[in-house]
Design an enzyme around this catalytic site. Structure first.
Site, mmCIF file in Angstrom:
data_model
loop_
_atom_site.group_PDB
_atom_site.id
_atom_site.type_symbol
_atom_site.label_atom_id
_atom_site.label_comp_id
_atom_site.label_asym_id
_atom_site.label_seq_id
_atom_site.Cartn_x
_atom_site.Cartn_y
_atom_site.Cartn_z
ATOM 1 N N SER A 108 -0.270 -13.598 -0.258
ATOM 2 C CA SER A 108 -1.008 -13.408 0.990
ATOM 3 C C SER A 108 -1.945 -12.216 0.933
ATOM 4 C CB SER A 108 -0.026 -13.127 2.129
ATOM 5 O OG SER A 108 0.805 -14.213 2.362
ATOM 6 N N HIS A 138 -4.289 -19.866 -2.111
ATOM 7 C CA HIS A 138 -3.574 -19.378 -0.931
ATOM 8 C C HIS A 138 -3.509 -20.454 0.157
ATOM 9 C CE1 HIS A 138 -3.440 -16.264 2.567
ATOM 10 N NE2 HIS A 138 -2.246 -16.712 2.280
HETATM 11 C C1 LIG Z 1 0.584 -15.374 6.033
HETATM 12 C C2 LIG Z 1 -0.451 -16.024 5.216
HETATM 13 O O1 LIG Z 1 -0.599 -15.665 4.044
HETATM 14 C C3 LIG Z 1 -1.419 -17.026 5.707
HETATM 15 C C4 LIG Z 1 -0.995 -17.842 6.865
HETATM 16 O O2 LIG Z 1 -0.396 -18.854 6.702
HETATM 17 S S1 LIG Z 1 -1.385 -17.250 8.356
HETATM 18 C C5 LIG Z 1 -0.697 -18.421 9.491
HETATM 19 C C6 LIG Z 1 -1.602 -19.590 9.616
HETATM 20 N N1 LIG Z 1 -1.023 -20.532 10.509
HETATM 21 C C7 LIG Z 1 -1.276 -20.515 11.819
HETATM 22 O O3 LIG Z 1 -2.047 -19.705 12.325
HETATM 23 C C8 LIG Z 1 -0.543 -21.565 12.606
HETATM 24 C C9 LIG Z 1 -0.815 -21.460 14.097
HETATM 25 N N2 LIG Z 1 -0.148 -22.553 14.768
HETATM 26 C C10 LIG Z 1 -0.659 -23.803 14.778
HETATM 27 O O4 LIG Z 1 -1.755 -24.058 14.281
HETATM 28 C C11 LIG Z 1 0.153 -24.874 15.429
HETATM 29 O O5 LIG Z 1 1.032 -24.284 16.365
HETATM 30 C C12 LIG Z 1 0.976 -25.707 14.369
HETATM 31 C C13 LIG Z 1 0.023 -26.413 13.414
HETATM 32 C C14 LIG Z 1 1.957 -24.861 13.585
HETATM 33 C C15 LIG Z 1 1.801 -26.746 15.108
HETATM 34 O O6 LIG Z 1 0.928 -27.473 15.914
HETATM 35 P P1 LIG Z 1 1.426 -28.819 16.595
HETATM 36 O O7 LIG Z 1 0.363 -29.359 17.432
HETATM 37 O O8 LIG Z 1 2.786 -28.585 17.174
HETATM 38 O O9 LIG Z 1 1.460 -29.737 15.313
HETATM 39 P P2 LIG Z 1 2.508 -30.779 14.874
HETATM 40 O O10 LIG Z 1 1.743 -31.793 14.081
HETATM 41 O O11 LIG Z 1 3.307 -31.249 16.054
HETATM 42 O O12 LIG Z 1 3.458 -29.961 13.918
HETATM 43 C C16 LIG Z 1 3.079 -29.657 12.621
HETATM 44 C C17 LIG Z 1 4.278 -29.077 11.917
HETATM 45 O O13 LIG Z 1 4.520 -27.757 12.400
HETATM 46 C C18 LIG Z 1 5.892 -27.628 12.783
HETATM 47 N N3 LIG Z 1 5.978 -26.671 13.872
HETATM 48 C C19 LIG Z 1 5.314 -26.735 15.033
HETATM 49 N N4 LIG Z 1 5.625 -25.674 15.787
HETATM 50 C C20 LIG Z 1 6.516 -24.955 15.095
HETATM 51 C C21 LIG Z 1 7.210 -23.753 15.340
HETATM 52 N N5 LIG Z 1 7.071 -23.073 16.457
HETATM 53 N N6 LIG Z 1 8.040 -23.299 14.391
HETATM 54 C C22 LIG Z 1 8.222 -23.985 13.245
HETATM 55 N N7 LIG Z 1 7.582 -25.114 12.935
HETATM 56 C C23 LIG Z 1 6.746 -25.591 13.859
HETATM 57 C C24 LIG Z 1 6.295 -29.021 13.201
HETATM 58 O O14 LIG Z 1 7.704 -29.199 13.086
HETATM 59 C C25 LIG Z 1 5.556 -29.854 12.187
HETATM 60 O O15 LIG Z 1 6.268 -29.865 10.968
HETATM 61 P P3 LIG Z 1 6.544 -31.277 10.207
HETATM 62 O O16 LIG Z 1 5.179 -31.762 9.796
HETATM 63 O O17 LIG Z 1 7.398 -30.867 9.048
HETATM 64 O O18 LIG Z 1 7.232 -32.158 11.186
HETATM 65 N N1 LIG Z 2 5.062 -17.069 5.401
HETATM 66 C C1 LIG Z 2 3.773 -17.358 5.483
HETATM 67 O O1 LIG Z 2 3.249 -17.641 6.579
HETATM 68 C C2 LIG Z 2 2.938 -17.370 4.258
HETATM 69 C C3 LIG Z 2 3.367 -16.758 3.096
HETATM 70 N N2 LIG Z 2 2.548 -16.782 1.983
HETATM 71 C C4 LIG Z 2 2.977 -16.163 0.752
HETATM 72 O O2 LIG Z 2 3.816 -17.082 0.064
HETATM 73 C C5 LIG Z 2 4.793 -16.355 -0.699
HETATM 74 C C6 LIG Z 2 6.170 -16.788 -0.266
HETATM 75 O O3 LIG Z 2 6.329 -16.467 1.107
HETATM 76 P P1 LIG Z 2 7.406 -17.189 2.019
HETATM 77 O O4 LIG Z 2 7.656 -18.552 1.497
HETATM 78 O O5 LIG Z 2 7.017 -16.980 3.406
HETATM 79 O O6 LIG Z 2 8.685 -16.262 1.697
HETATM 80 P P2 LIG Z 2 10.214 -16.646 1.701
HETATM 81 O O7 LIG Z 2 10.970 -15.375 1.807
HETATM 82 O O8 LIG Z 2 10.470 -17.739 2.699
HETATM 83 O O9 LIG Z 2 10.423 -17.308 0.259
HETATM 84 C C7 LIG Z 2 10.339 -16.603 -0.929
HETATM 85 C C8 LIG Z 2 11.322 -17.226 -1.893
HETATM 86 O O10 LIG Z 2 11.104 -16.678 -3.184
HETATM 87 C C9 LIG Z 2 12.385 -16.435 -3.744
HETATM 88 N N3 LIG Z 2 12.308 -15.498 -4.846
HETATM 89 C C10 LIG Z 2 12.438 -14.144 -4.835
HETATM 90 N N4 LIG Z 2 12.328 -13.667 -6.075
HETATM 91 C C11 LIG Z 2 12.122 -14.732 -6.890
HETATM 92 C C12 LIG Z 2 11.970 -14.878 -8.284
HETATM 93 N N5 LIG Z 2 11.992 -13.827 -9.104
HETATM 94 N N6 LIG Z 2 11.805 -16.114 -8.788
HETATM 95 C C13 LIG Z 2 11.791 -17.195 -7.972
HETATM 96 N N7 LIG Z 2 11.955 -17.117 -6.637
HETATM 97 C C14 LIG Z 2 12.112 -15.895 -6.113
HETATM 98 C C15 LIG Z 2 13.187 -15.927 -2.572
HETATM 99 O O11 LIG Z 2 14.562 -15.938 -2.862
HETATM 100 P P3 LIG Z 2 15.517 -14.821 -2.151
HETATM 101 O O12 LIG Z 2 15.387 -15.072 -0.671
HETATM 102 O O13 LIG Z 2 16.860 -15.153 -2.718
HETATM 103 O O14 LIG Z 2 14.981 -13.485 -2.561
HETATM 104 C C16 LIG Z 2 12.782 -16.930 -1.501
HETATM 105 O O15 LIG Z 2 13.543 -18.113 -1.560
HETATM 106 C C17 LIG Z 2 4.501 -14.872 -0.457
HETATM 107 O O16 LIG Z 2 3.644 -14.418 -1.456
HETATM 108 C C18 LIG Z 2 3.813 -14.902 0.895
HETATM 109 O O17 LIG Z 2 3.010 -13.778 1.120
HETATM 110 C C19 LIG Z 2 1.337 -17.420 1.976
HETATM 111 C C20 LIG Z 2 0.905 -18.081 3.085
HETATM 112 C C21 LIG Z 2 1.656 -18.073 4.326
#
Ligand SMILES: CC(=O)CC(=O)SCCNC(=O)CCNC(=O)[C@H](O)C(C)(C)COP(=O)(O)OP(=O)(O)OC[C@H]1O[C@@H](n2cnc3c(N)ncnc32)[C@H](O)[C@@H]1OP(=O)(O)O
Ligand SMILES: NC(=O)C1=CN([C@@H]2O[C@H](COP(=O)(O)OP(=O)(O)OC[C@H]3O[C@@H](n4cnc5c(N)ncnc54)[C@H](OP(=O)(O)O)[C@@H]3O)[C@@H](O)[C@H]2O)C=CC1
Length: 292
Positions: A120, A141
């Site tokens: 991320s 990503h």
């Molecule tokens: C951190 C990073 O590195 C990068 C990132 O990912 S940043 C995060 C980016 N994502 C976002 O911003 C998501 C924002 N949220 C949304 O767009 C919407 O709420 C959403 C797409 C998640 C769900 O929208 P929705 O209209 O309910 O869509 P829907 O088609 O019903 O559901 C899609 C999936 O999301 C899941 N979902 C919906 N709301 C959820 C919630 N609150 N918690 C967990 N899962 C959820 C549903 O279960 C469904 O999963 P399956 O396909 O496995 O059944």
């Molecule tokens: N969460 C998000 O919304 C998003 C996350 N990402 C990125 O994706 C990656 C995973 O995030 P996310 O899935 O949320 O994190 P989680 O914590 O859900 O999953 C990470 C997994 O990696 C495992 N792990 C740790 N060390 C190792 C290793 N050495 N070899 C193999 N597996 C390992 C962990 O095991 P254990 O728990 O036992 O340590 C855990 O099951 C990160 O880089 C995150 O920044 C990208 C987009 C969106």
């Protein structure tokens, strides 16, 4: 250009399982590995349930869902995972963990294998530097939830070759995704903008400007965000959000990226959001309940 048929996914957490699902649905053979073997079994169950829900919603046929599931094999060693044309690392957002994975994986790979990280925020150039093939290494990503979100953000490290970049675009598009490109700066584009907004929401909570429900309602109804920032933080994982803020804070050396102390405290308490059952909401009941 490497022909991609088999894809290994390293890390079977929230993202690894979603990526494995999308890639299998895209017609590729998938090997799913996690350091914790029980996590891989759990992930396979989650993938099966998600594929079934998507079929029930008419997004695929039952037969396509079954075929996708059949294409996923769980593996218990990195050596088995390494027998792939493309390896996508989705382990925890920790540079040492990711470098450890790539260091161990590199000598096990075939000469043409491509490497990708789903990080991320962490520098693709630095991750690639521990491998023998920085030119064949790229940031791929996916967004959460990977099966639903359209975007894949591509990040080229300083050494990533043009052919690797083209292969990554073709691969993402073959999964039905749309790509965007970011330079290799801390947290790239999406998270550079999104995660400080979420961190600011935690400050708003911390300073008592509003409670959890007010903050999320404000952004959902006032700015048409699909999820409020605190709900989204819980959904993403508070540990992931904090790790991204730390990369921004350290990488850009600017106090505007200081992680909110309340976010730090929640992570220290093990309140990691939805995945741990508690974050800004409590998920133990039928519907999430705000905790503040
Ligand atoms: C951190 C990073 O590195 C990068 C990132 O990912 S940043 C995060 C980016 N994502 C976002 O911003 C998501 C924002 N949220 C949304 O767009 C919407 O709420 C959403 C797409 C998640 C769900 O929208 P929705 O209209 O309910 O869509 P829907 O088609 O019903 O559901 C899609 C999936 O999301 C899941 N979902 C919906 N709301 C959820 C919630 N609150 N918690 C967990 N899962 C959820 C549903 O279960 C469904 O999963 P399956 O396909 O496995 O059944
Ligand atoms: N969460 C998000 O919304 C998003 C996350 N990402 C990125 O994706 C990656 C995973 O995030 P996310 O899935 O949320 O994190 P989680 O914590 O859900 O999953 C990470 C997994 O990696 C495992 N792990 C740790 N060390 C190792 C290793 N050495 N070899 C193999 N597996 C390992 C962990 O095991 P254990 O728990 O036992 O340590 C855990 O099951 C990160 O880089 C995150 O920044 C990208 C987009 C969106």
């Amino acid at each position: 250009m490497t022909t991609i048929r088999t894809v290994a996914v390293i890390g079977a957490g929230q993202m690894g399982s979603g990526i494995a699902q999308v890639v299998a649905a895209g017609g590729y053979e998938v090997k799913l590995y996690d350091i914790a073997s029980d996590r891989v079994t759990l992930a396979l169950g989650e993938i099966a349930a998600s594929l079934a829900r998507r079929a029930a919603r008419g997004l695929s046929t039952e037969a396509e869902a079954q075929a996708a599931l059949q294409r996923i094999t769980t593996v218990t060693t990195l050596a088995e995972a390494a027998k792939a044309d493309l390896v996508i690392e989705a382990a925890s957002e920790d540079e040492a963990v990711k470098k450890g994975v790539f260091t161990e994986l590199t000598p096990l790979l075939g000469p043409d294998a491509l490497l990708a990280s789903n990080t991320s925020s962490i520098s693709i150039t630095r991750l690639a530097s521990v491998t023998d093939r920085p030119e064949r290494f790229i940031g791929l990503h996916f967004m959460k939830p990977a099966p639903t979100m359209k975007l894949v953000e591509l990040v080229r490290g300083i050494a990533t070759s043009a052919s690797t970049f083209e292969a990554a675009i073709a691969f993402a598009e073959s999964l039905g995704k749309i790509t965007t490109e970011s330079e290799d700066f801390p947290a790239f584009i999406v998270n550079r903008i999104l995660v400080p907004m979420m961190n600011e929401a935690v400050y708003v909570l911390y300073e008592g400007v509003g409670d959890v429900a007010s903050i999320d309602k404000a952004l959902k109804l006032g700015a048409n965000h699909p999820m409020g920032p605190l709900e989204l933080a819980d959904f993403m994982g508070l540990d992931v959000a904090l790790a991204i803020m730390n990369v921004l804070y350290e990488g850009l050396a600017d106090s505007k990226y200081r992680p909110c102390p309340l976010l730090v405290k929640y992570v220290e308490a093990g309140w990691l959001g939805k995945k741990s059952g508690r974050g800004f909401y409590d998920y133990s009941g039928e519907t999430p309940v705000p905790t503040r």
